[in-house]
Design a protein around this motif. Structure first.
Motif, PDB file in Angstrom:
ATOM      1  N   ARG A 134       0.888  -1.119  -0.061  1.00 57.24           N
ATOM      2  CA  ARG A 134       0.081   0.065   0.085  1.00 57.24           C
ATOM      3  C   ARG A 134       0.785   1.325  -0.027  1.00 57.24           C
ATOM      4  N   ARG A 135       1.784   1.094   0.981  1.00 56.95           N
ATOM      5  CA  ARG A 135       2.598   2.255   1.029  1.00 56.95           C
ATOM      6  C   ARG A 135       3.664   2.677  -0.164  1.00 56.95           C
ATOM      7  N   GLN A 136       3.877   1.747  -1.130  1.00 54.22           N
ATOM      8  CA  GLN A 136       4.462   1.986  -2.533  1.00 54.22           C
ATOM      9  C   GLN A 136       3.601   2.590  -3.464  1.00 54.22           C
ATOM     10  N   GLN A 137       1.992   2.587  -3.133  1.00 56.10           N
ATOM     11  CA  GLN A 137       1.233   2.990  -4.275  1.00 56.10           C
ATOM     12  C   GLN A 137       0.956   4.674  -4.113  1.00 56.10           C
ATOM     13  N   THR A 138       0.637   5.015  -5.308  1.00 57.40           N
ATOM     14  CA  THR A 138       0.174   6.694  -5.261  1.00 57.40           C
ATOM     15  C   THR A 138      -1.085   6.701  -6.023  1.00 57.40           C
ATOM     16  N   PRO A 139      -1.983   7.305  -5.315  1.00 63.79           N
ATOM     17  CA  PRO A 139      -2.055   7.276  -4.009  1.00 63.79           C
ATOM     18  C   PRO A 139      -2.298   6.205  -3.265  1.00 63.79           C
ATOM     19  N   ILE A 140      -2.076   6.301  -1.790  1.00 61.51           N
ATOM     20  CA  ILE A 140      -2.404   5.167  -1.113  1.00 61.51           C
ATOM     21  C   ILE A 140      -3.414   4.559  -0.720  1.00 61.51           C
ATOM     22  N   PRO A 141      -3.936   3.449  -1.549  1.00 60.46           N
ATOM     23  CA  PRO A 141      -5.050   2.970  -1.387  1.00 60.46           C
ATOM     24  C   PRO A 141      -5.746   2.558  -0.022  1.00 60.46           C
ATOM     25  N   SER A 142      -7.098   2.383   0.412  1.00 53.71           N
ATOM     26  CA  SER A 142      -7.480   1.857   1.609  1.00 53.71           C
ATOM     27  C   SER A 142      -7.096   0.264   1.749  1.00 53.71           C
ATOM     28  N   GLU A 143      -6.952  -0.169   2.657  1.00 49.08           N
ATOM     29  CA  GLU A 143      -6.698  -1.617   3.115  1.00 49.08           C
ATOM     30  C   GLU A 143      -7.676  -2.314   2.250  1.00 49.08           C
ATOM     31  N   ALA A 144      -8.827  -2.213   2.100  1.00 42.66           N
ATOM     32  CA  ALA A 144      -9.842  -2.827   1.390  1.00 42.66           C
ATOM     33  C   ALA A 144      -9.559  -2.682  -0.287  1.00 42.66           C
TER      34      ALA A 144
END
Length: 56
Positions: free
Chosen positions: A27-37
């Motif tokens: 998740r932390r590598q994505q832009t924007p950070i997606p929700s956990e779901a």
């Protein structure tokens, strides 16, 4: 009038700490950070696409 559900089917899924840590790192590598779901949905979709590519 109620708005339509984007994801009408719900599932309860259990993860161990190692899997949660891996999802959080992804998740932390994505832009924007997606929700956990959303992260779980995206990772599952990627895995399913990869799996179907390997069976062709």
């Amino acid at each position: 009038m109620a708005r339509p559900l984007r994801f009408p089917f719900k599932r309860l899924v259990a993860f161990d700490q190692q899997m949660l840590d891996a999802i959080e790192a992804w998740r932390r590598q994505q832009t924007p950070i997606p929700s956990e779901a959303d992260a779980v949905r995206q990772l599952l979709a990627k895995a399913l696409r990869l799996g179907s590519d390997q069976t062709k």
